[in-house]
Design an enzyme around this catalytic site. Sequence first.
Site, PDB file in Angstrom:
ATOM      1  N   LEU A 249     123.414 -16.402  64.680  1.00  0.00           N
ATOM      2  CA  LEU A 249     123.647 -17.762  65.188  1.00  0.00           C
ATOM      3  C   LEU A 249     124.028 -18.752  64.092  1.00  0.00           C
ATOM      4  CD1 LEU A 249     120.675 -17.544  67.620  1.00  0.00           C
ATOM      5  CD2 LEU A 249     123.044 -17.892  68.348  1.00  0.00           C
TER       6      LEU A 249
ATOM      7  N   TYR B 222     114.629 -26.608  56.108  1.00  0.00           N
ATOM      8  CA  TYR B 222     113.868 -26.280  57.324  1.00  0.00           C
ATOM      9  C   TYR B 222     113.228 -27.549  57.901  1.00  0.00           C
ATOM     10  CZ  TYR B 222     110.366 -23.663  60.125  1.00  0.00           C
ATOM     11  OH  TYR B 222     109.579 -23.153  61.122  1.00  0.00           O
TER      12      TYR B 222
END
Length: 260
Positions: free
Chosen positions: A65, A154
């Site tokens: 992805l 993140y």
Amino acid sequence: MDLELTDKTALVTGGSKGIGAAIVHRLLAEGAHVANVNRSTAEGEALQRKYAVQGKECYFIQGDLGESDACRNAVEKTVERFGRIDIVINNAGVNDGVGLEDGPEQFLESLQRNLVHYYAIVHHALPFLKEARGAIVNIGSKVSVTGQGHTSGYAASKGGINGLTREWAVDLADHGIRVNAVLPAETWTPLYDRIIRATDDPAAEKSAIERLIPLGRRFTTCEEIADMAVFLVSARSLHTTGQVIHVDGGYTHLDRKCTS
Ligand code: NAP
């Protein structure tokens, strides 16, 4: 409680392991059909076979992805197979430890791994979600509100996921599409197990984390995250949208005194 998920079609990212696999399991148990987009192949194919024996469809679509074509392909394949998309569960992600010292290129790559595909999947699925008056759940992380250190990419991605959850809830309310986020903190997965086992003193490491979790002094289970995610996309949750829900045994918000 009837969740009214029978014959709904759900597109789940990263559904082969950990939290994603528990979500897939729960959706199938409720009678939905699932398309599972995952980078690695063996587990996805094994799940497809395992559920086929039970008469359930867990259609595996291979794709990384982080590559934008994979998101378009995932949506196209899901629609080719099932003719519709009622539910999107954005789940795939990895705490890749891209920090301040690593530089803009690695930072962008981290956003690509953790944030951009959440947008791309929903972008490509939008016509089908509108047709179905569907529902979206984004799996985030407590890092979005606590910080963690040494993981800028993140943390920014997970912060972005909270923002997009609210943004899309506004965008899509007129289409009857609900958008919510579920935020784990410390959830026990096979990957977490491997990380802890690799430390010098796994038992001490594990119990040090458990002591920080007020409710039950234990990790959240994948099934507990899945139950919330599936409830949120179900007909038992029809007036809930734009919510960022922490399923974490109180880890993120409760008074520090209770774990000191
Ligand atoms: P996990 O056990 O590593 O499972 C993640 C799954 O997603 C794997 O099957 C992985 O595929 C797949 N995946 C990851 N990146 C992908 C990509 N670029 N393309 C396609 N598939 C990809 O992770 P998890 O702990 O269940 O985490 C699930 C979500 O919860 C993540 O968004 C994570 O940030 C969030 N979360 C987890 C925790 C926790 O304590 N576990 C805490 C906070 C947030 P492979 O098979 O190729 O590895």
